[in-house]
Design an enzyme around this catalytic site. Structure first.
Site, PDB file in Angstrom:
ATOM      1  N   GLU A 188      38.357  59.162  17.500  1.00  0.00           N
ATOM      2  CA  GLU A 188      38.576  58.653  18.850  1.00  0.00           C
ATOM      3  C   GLU A 188      38.916  57.163  18.832  1.00  0.00           C
ATOM      4  O   GLU A 188      39.650  56.673  19.691  1.00  0.00           O
ATOM      5  CB  GLU A 188      37.335  58.882  19.719  1.00  0.00           C
ATOM      6  CG  GLU A 188      37.060  60.337  20.013  1.00  0.00           C
ATOM      7  CD  GLU A 188      35.815  60.497  20.841  1.00  0.00           C
ATOM      8  OE1 GLU A 188      35.969  60.742  22.061  1.00  0.00           O
ATOM      9  OE2 GLU A 188      34.693  60.373  20.303  1.00  0.00           O
ATOM     10  N   TYR A 191      42.323  41.591  43.818  1.00  0.00           N
ATOM     11  CA  TYR A 191      42.190  42.812  43.031  1.00  0.00           C
ATOM     12  C   TYR A 191      42.922  42.691  41.711  1.00  0.00           C
ATOM     13  O   TYR A 191      42.605  43.386  40.750  1.00  0.00           O
ATOM     14  CB  TYR A 191      42.595  44.065  43.811  1.00  0.00           C
ATOM     15  CG  TYR A 191      43.870  43.987  44.593  1.00  0.00           C
ATOM     16  CD1 TYR A 191      45.100  44.159  43.984  1.00  0.00           C
ATOM     17  CD2 TYR A 191      43.843  43.767  45.962  1.00  0.00           C
ATOM     18  CE1 TYR A 191      46.276  44.093  44.716  1.00  0.00           C
ATOM     19  CE2 TYR A 191      45.004  43.703  46.698  1.00  0.00           C
ATOM     20  CZ  TYR A 191      46.228  43.871  46.067  1.00  0.00           C
ATOM     21  OH  TYR A 191      47.383  43.810  46.777  1.00  0.00           O
ATOM     22  N   GLU A 233      29.394  54.558  29.138  1.00  0.00           N
ATOM     23  CA  GLU A 233      28.355  53.857  29.887  1.00  0.00           C
ATOM     24  C   GLU A 233      28.344  52.370  29.522  1.00  0.00           C
ATOM     25  O   GLU A 233      28.170  51.496  30.384  1.00  0.00           O
ATOM     26  CB  GLU A 233      26.979  54.470  29.610  1.00  0.00           C
ATOM     27  CG  GLU A 233      26.801  55.878  30.136  1.00  0.00           C
ATOM     28  CD  GLU A 233      27.254  56.977  29.172  1.00  0.00           C
ATOM     29  OE1 GLU A 233      26.835  58.126  29.364  1.00  0.00           O
ATOM     30  OE2 GLU A 233      28.025  56.695  28.226  1.00  0.00           O
ATOM     31  N   LYS A 274      37.429  59.990  30.773  1.00  0.00           N
ATOM     32  CA  LYS A 274      38.182  60.167  29.528  1.00  0.00           C
ATOM     33  C   LYS A 274      39.034  61.410  29.724  1.00  0.00           C
ATOM     34  O   LYS A 274      38.508  62.508  29.947  1.00  0.00           O
ATOM     35  CB  LYS A 274      37.224  60.355  28.346  1.00  0.00           C
ATOM     36  CG  LYS A 274      37.932  60.511  27.010  1.00  0.00           C
ATOM     37  CD  LYS A 274      36.957  60.757  25.869  1.00  0.00           C
ATOM     38  CE  LYS A 274      36.312  59.463  25.457  1.00  0.00           C
ATOM     39  NZ  LYS A 274      35.579  59.591  24.180  1.00  0.00           N
TER      40      LYS A 274
END
Length: 122
Positions: A21, A53, A72, A98
């Protein structure tokens, strides 16, 4: 209540527990909600009276470049950095998806969502 949203921000990054990954990477979709007072900007039409933004997006892009095992951890860093840079924010909710998790079965993605309230300007 005033809110800023960044919706479906699509970023290619390299997060995950599995070594591949961190080599192959995948797309992530981020959705962010920020609570802050926007009424001064509503009256003034001045960027200095709001939170850009584009600045929030820059924080997201920078933190997504930092490889992490857990989404997280990525979300926590993004929320902390936004809070550090914009103390007038009272609440942040961030969802990270993901899009191609290394699991069997067909799915749109795997997501985490973190929320945190702050005492603005303290």
């Amino acid at each position: 209540m005033s809110k800023i949203f960044l919706e479906d921000v699509k970023i290619y990054a390299y997060h995950g527990v599995l070594p591949e990954e961190n080599i192959i990477g995948t797309y992530y979709i981020l959705n962010l909600e920020i609570h802050t007072d926007l009424w001064k900007a509503a009256e003034s039409d001045d960027l200095n009276d709001t939170i850009s933004y584009a600045d929030i997006n820059d924080i997201i892009l920078e933190e997504m470049k930092v490889k992490s095992k857990l989404l997280e951890h990525v979300a926590g860093r993004i929320i902390s950095k936004i809070n550090q840079n914009f103390p007038e924010v009272s609440y942040i909710k961030l969802k990270i998806t993901k899009t191609a998790p290394p699991m069997q079965g067909e799915m749109k993605g795997a997501s985490i969502e973190l929320e945190k309230s702050f005492n603005p300007n303290n």
